[in-house]
Write a protein that holds these residues in place. Structure first.
Motif, mmCIF file in Angstrom:
data_model
loop_
_atom_site.group_PDB
_atom_site.id
_atom_site.type_symbol
_atom_site.label_atom_id
_atom_site.label_comp_id
_atom_site.label_asym_id
_atom_site.label_seq_id
_atom_site.Cartn_x
_atom_site.Cartn_y
_atom_site.Cartn_z
ATOM 1 N N GLN A 112 3.540 -0.549 -13.543
ATOM 2 C CA GLN A 112 3.799 -1.686 -12.661
ATOM 3 C C GLN A 112 4.016 -1.205 -11.223
ATOM 4 O OE1 GLN A 112 7.496 -3.923 -13.005
ATOM 5 N NE2 GLN A 112 6.453 -5.826 -12.497
ATOM 6 N N ALA A 113 4.732 -0.096 -11.058
ATOM 7 C CA ALA A 113 4.958 0.461 -9.717
ATOM 8 C C ALA A 113 3.619 0.764 -9.045
ATOM 9 C CB ALA A 113 5.802 1.735 -9.811
ATOM 10 N N ARG A 114 2.714 1.376 -9.810
ATOM 11 C CA ARG A 114 1.397 1.728 -9.270
ATOM 12 C C ARG A 114 0.622 0.472 -8.862
ATOM 13 N NH1 ARG A 114 -0.270 5.348 -13.134
ATOM 14 N NH2 ARG A 114 0.894 6.829 -11.927
ATOM 15 N N GLN A 115 0.707 -0.555 -9.700
ATOM 16 C CA GLN A 115 -0.002 -1.807 -9.414
ATOM 17 C C GLN A 115 0.511 -2.457 -8.130
ATOM 18 O OE1 GLN A 115 0.652 -5.043 -12.260
ATOM 19 N NE2 GLN A 115 -1.562 -5.298 -12.404
ATOM 20 N N LEU A 116 1.828 -2.457 -7.953
ATOM 21 C CA LEU A 116 2.424 -3.052 -6.746
ATOM 22 C C LEU A 116 1.960 -2.316 -5.493
ATOM 23 C CD1 LEU A 116 6.088 -3.582 -8.045
ATOM 24 C CD2 LEU A 116 4.251 -5.288 -7.911
ATOM 25 N N ILE A 117 1.832 -0.995 -5.600
ATOM 26 C CA ILE A 117 1.390 -0.184 -4.453
ATOM 27 C C ILE A 117 -0.083 -0.438 -4.147
ATOM 28 C CG2 ILE A 117 1.031 2.181 -3.618
ATOM 29 C CD1 ILE A 117 3.500 2.914 -5.485
ATOM 30 N N VAL A 118 -0.915 -0.400 -5.191
ATOM 31 C CA VAL A 118 -2.361 -0.598 -5.010
ATOM 32 C C VAL A 118 -2.658 -1.976 -4.416
ATOM 33 C CG1 VAL A 118 -4.544 -0.861 -6.286
ATOM 34 C CG2 VAL A 118 -3.050 1.064 -6.773
ATOM 35 N N HIS A 119 -1.853 -2.960 -4.772
ATOM 36 C CA HIS A 119 -2.037 -4.318 -4.240
ATOM 37 C C HIS A 119 -1.388 -4.507 -2.866
ATOM 38 C CE1 HIS A 119 -2.943 -6.048 -8.512
ATOM 39 N NE2 HIS A 119 -3.923 -5.338 -8.009
ATOM 40 N N ARG A 120 -0.949 -3.394 -2.279
ATOM 41 C CA ARG A 120 -0.485 -3.357 -0.886
ATOM 42 C C ARG A 120 0.790 -4.174 -0.618
ATOM 43 N NH1 ARG A 120 -4.082 -1.534 2.781
ATOM 44 N NH2 ARG A 120 -3.627 -3.134 4.342
ATOM 45 N N HIS A 121 1.677 -4.190 -1.599
ATOM 46 C CA HIS A 121 2.953 -4.886 -1.413
ATOM 47 C C HIS A 121 4.031 -3.952 -0.863
ATOM 48 C CE1 HIS A 121 1.449 -8.399 -3.448
ATOM 49 N NE2 HIS A 121 1.271 -7.759 -4.597
ATOM 50 N N ILE A 122 3.779 -2.630 -0.901
ATOM 51 C CA ILE A 122 4.814 -1.645 -0.557
ATOM 52 C C ILE A 122 4.526 -1.000 0.798
ATOM 53 C CG2 ILE A 122 5.975 0.485 -1.301
ATOM 54 C CD1 ILE A 122 6.494 -1.867 -3.204
ATOM 55 N N LEU A 123 5.581 -0.856 1.594
ATOM 56 C CA LEU A 123 5.478 -0.214 2.902
ATOM 57 C C LEU A 123 6.347 1.041 2.929
ATOM 58 C CD1 LEU A 123 5.545 -3.536 3.327
ATOM 59 C CD2 LEU A 123 5.299 -2.893 5.705
ATOM 60 N N VAL A 124 5.921 2.004 3.727
ATOM 61 C CA VAL A 124 6.737 3.189 3.995
ATOM 62 C C VAL A 124 6.902 3.262 5.503
ATOM 63 C CG1 VAL A 124 6.913 5.697 3.843
ATOM 64 C CG2 VAL A 124 5.891 4.414 1.952
ATOM 65 N N ASP A 125 8.152 3.181 5.952
ATOM 66 C CA ASP A 125 8.450 3.136 7.395
ATOM 67 C C ASP A 125 7.625 2.070 8.106
ATOM 68 O OD1 ASP A 125 10.366 5.070 7.179
ATOM 69 O OD2 ASP A 125 9.165 6.688 8.037
ATOM 70 N N ILE A 142 11.296 3.136 2.080
ATOM 71 C CA ILE A 142 10.338 2.420 1.233
ATOM 72 C C ILE A 142 10.832 0.979 1.143
ATOM 73 C CG2 ILE A 142 9.305 2.286 -1.075
ATOM 74 C CD1 ILE A 142 10.340 5.276 -1.398
ATOM 75 N N HIS A 143 9.977 0.031 1.429
ATOM 76 C CA HIS A 143 10.411 -1.355 1.293
ATOM 77 C C HIS A 143 9.244 -2.269 0.953
ATOM 78 C CE1 HIS A 143 9.490 -2.071 5.762
ATOM 79 N NE2 HIS A 143 9.428 -0.774 5.609
ATOM 80 N N VAL A 144 9.576 -3.479 0.532
ATOM 81 C CA VAL A 144 8.581 -4.466 0.114
ATOM 82 C C VAL A 144 8.189 -5.302 1.324
ATOM 83 C CG1 VAL A 144 8.202 -6.480 -1.379
ATOM 84 C CG2 VAL A 144 9.481 -4.500 -2.237
ATOM 85 N N HIS A 145 6.897 -5.596 1.436
ATOM 86 C CA HIS A 145 6.406 -6.421 2.544
ATOM 87 C C HIS A 145 7.110 -7.776 2.514
ATOM 88 C CE1 HIS A 145 3.715 -8.667 5.167
ATOM 89 N NE2 HIS A 145 3.222 -7.503 5.566
ATOM 90 N N ALA A 146 7.502 -8.264 3.693
ATOM 91 C CA ALA A 146 8.266 -9.519 3.786
ATOM 92 C C ALA A 146 7.577 -10.670 3.053
ATOM 93 C CB ALA A 146 8.481 -9.880 5.259
ATOM 94 N N ARG A 147 6.233 -10.750 3.162
ATOM 95 C CA ARG A 147 5.511 -11.853 2.514
ATOM 96 C C ARG A 147 5.478 -11.717 0.995
ATOM 97 N NH1 ARG A 147 0.139 -11.846 5.757
ATOM 98 N NH2 ARG A 147 0.960 -12.009 7.871
ATOM 99 N N SER A 148 5.673 -10.493 0.508
ATOM 100 C CA SER A 148 5.615 -10.256 -0.940
ATOM 101 C C SER A 148 6.962 -10.491 -1.631
ATOM 102 C CB SER A 148 5.158 -8.819 -1.208
ATOM 103 O OG SER A 148 3.908 -8.562 -0.615
#
Length: 209
Positions: A112-125, A142-148
């Motif tokens: 699930q972590a990999r899926q969230l990253i691949v779908h561009r929901h995760i930001l680094v700095d 590491i944080h989640v995109h505001a829209r996600s």
């Protein structure tokens, strides 16, 4: 592959390796603490040194959900660094973005972590990262995109929905789960990483090849 098939194959692999790879597999292992198949309950014959090392390497690979080629690349890097190669190996793997998204409690499983990253929901700095293998540096956020943040998986995570099925957040990671953000404070130390592996056997496996 369907979700049900993936779950079944993860459970079989967990039983074969003797470690729970998902929360669901952990429940299966409690009920059936033996390898899958018709000979699963019978006492295993003594494995050869090669088989023992191979299984340990497969255990490490499965816990991070990575391909053999990826593990070999990180192993070569670990060997070039000073100190113990096996400890370096786990520490470098633990700095992968997908591993830290899981440790932070943003996801329930590595997949699930990999899926969230691949779908561009995760930001680094503040920058989107879509590579699960991205190496996070100490000090990075590491944080989640505001829209996600409004999406169901993140609402569950922000409410602490995965706390009961994941290991305690390790000391090298500071997490504000309600804000869906985490910071890698420093390089992990092998002893703190919640991974089941005799790393010296993995080193011996590659050294013999």
């Amino acid at each position: 592959m369907s979700t049900k098939s993936r779950t079944r194959s993860k459970t079989r692999l967990s039983r074969a390796l003797g470690i729970p790879l998902t929360p669901k597999a952990a429940k299966y292992l409690e009920k059936r603490p033996y390898a899958p198949g018709e000979h699963g309950r019978t006492k295993r014959k003594t494995d050869s040194d090669y088989a023992v090392r191979l299984r340990e390497k497969q255990r490490l690979r499965a816990q991070y959900g990575i391909r053999e080629a990826q593990l070999k690349i990180v192993f070569q890097e670990a060997r070039r660094q000073g100190g113990l190669t096996g400890e370096n190996l786990v520490e470098l793997l633990e700095m992968r973005l997908d591993a830290l998204v899981l440790r932070a409690g943003f996801a329930r499983t590595t997949a699930q972590a990999r899926q969230l990253i691949v779908h561009r929901h995760i930001l680094v700095d503040g920058a989107r990262v879509d590579r699960p293998s991205f190496r996070v540096k100490p000090g990075q956020m590491i944080h989640v995109h505001a829209r996600s943040e409004v999406l169901p998986p993140f609402q569950v995570a922000a409410a602490g929905g995965h706390v009961d099925v994941l290991p305690k957040v390790p000391a090298y990671l500071s997490v504000e789960i309600d804000k869906l953000q985490a910071r890698l404070e420093r390089r992990p130390k092998r002893a703190e990483v919640p991974v089941t592996c005799e790393v010296q056997l993995v080193v011996e496996y590659y050294a013999a090849r």
